[in-house]
Motif scaffolding. Sequence first.
Motif, PDB file in Angstrom:
ATOM      1  N   THR A   2       0.824  -1.207   0.000  1.00 44.78           N
ATOM      2  CA  THR A   2       0.000   0.000   0.000  1.00 44.78           C
ATOM      3  C   THR A   2       0.855   1.253   0.000  1.00 44.78           C
ATOM      4  O   THR A   2       0.452   2.281   0.508  1.00 44.78           O
ATOM      5  N   LEU A   3       2.046   1.159  -0.579  1.00 44.95           N
ATOM      6  CA  LEU A   3       2.864   2.360  -0.739  1.00 44.95           C
ATOM      7  C   LEU A   3       2.114   3.302  -1.665  1.00 44.95           C
ATOM      8  O   LEU A   3       1.479   2.876  -2.617  1.00 44.95           O
ATOM      9  N   GLN A   8       8.280   5.833  -3.276  1.00 42.99           N
ATOM     10  CA  GLN A   8       8.314   4.716  -2.328  1.00 42.99           C
ATOM     11  C   GLN A   8       8.428   3.383  -3.056  1.00 42.99           C
ATOM     12  O   GLN A   8       9.175   2.497  -2.627  1.00 42.99           O
ATOM     13  N   ILE A   9       7.710   3.251  -4.136  1.00 42.41           N
ATOM     14  CA  ILE A   9       7.752   2.011  -4.924  1.00 42.41           C
ATOM     15  C   ILE A   9       9.156   1.801  -5.491  1.00 42.41           C
ATOM     16  O   ILE A   9       9.714   0.705  -5.426  1.00 42.41           O
ATOM     17  N   THR A  10       9.732   2.850  -6.044  1.00 39.96           N
ATOM     18  CA  THR A  10      11.078   2.769  -6.612  1.00 39.96           C
ATOM     19  C   THR A  10      12.099   2.387  -5.543  1.00 39.96           C
ATOM     20  O   THR A  10      12.981   1.551  -5.785  1.00 39.96           O
ATOM     21  N   ALA A  11      11.998   2.978  -4.362  1.00 47.08           N
ATOM     22  CA  ALA A  11      12.920   2.659  -3.264  1.00 47.08           C
ATOM     23  C   ALA A  11      12.787   1.193  -2.853  1.00 47.08           C
ATOM     24  O   ALA A  11      13.785   0.502  -2.616  1.00 47.08           O
ATOM     25  N   GLU A  18      19.082  -4.611  -5.255  1.00 46.26           N
ATOM     26  CA  GLU A  18      20.408  -4.586  -4.626  1.00 46.26           C
ATOM     27  C   GLU A  18      20.668  -5.878  -3.853  1.00 46.26           C
ATOM     28  O   GLU A  18      21.753  -6.461  -3.927  1.00 46.26           O
ATOM     29  N   ALA A  19      19.677  -6.346  -3.120  1.00 44.20           N
ATOM     30  CA  ALA A  19      19.826  -7.585  -2.348  1.00 44.20           C
ATOM     31  C   ALA A  19      20.051  -8.782  -3.270  1.00 44.20           C
ATOM     32  O   ALA A  19      20.900  -9.638  -2.999  1.00 44.20           O
TER      33      ALA A  19
END
Length: 167
Positions: A2-3, A8-11, A18-19
């Motif tokens: 629910t971002l 926020q979605i991009t982050a 990255e992980a």
Amino acid sequence: MTLRNMAQITAFWSGWSEAVKHNSLPVRSGIGNLGVWYAPKVQEASYQNIPVYGKQLVINQPGLPSAYDSFEQNGWKFIALDSINDYPDGRGSASGQYQMNRLALNLNRTPASLPVLIFSHVPMMTIKAMINDLQRQPVDTIGCPVADKHRDVKQLNVFLTSTKMSG
């Protein structure tokens, strides 16, 4: 998920990417409820015209071919079902008839000697569902336990017992 905005979605997806870069094992994904971008109901109409709204983002980011996926690796066939679909009565989740039809075709085309693992975010069978079923009705009327969360388990059982996959 629910971002509420694209930053926020991009982050979120940047962190995921990255992980995964630091993992030496192959990673294959299926759709889960936390990867799907949904806005609060009162704002949903204003998000509908964004191309990655809903499931499209969780299909695009990890590189899924579609919401339904199957692949072979190391002598196994893996089938990922999208179980993040509301069941018509509002109780639980389902993969839907389209995916069940694709699953039946996929299983019928798979050699009996090839082991198959079918996975989805919402479990198809769980001990909790079995206990719930036993509390609701006599054990001899249950047959294949029906999950409260995933409604396709009976149909999946029919596919597996009617194809060469049943052993």
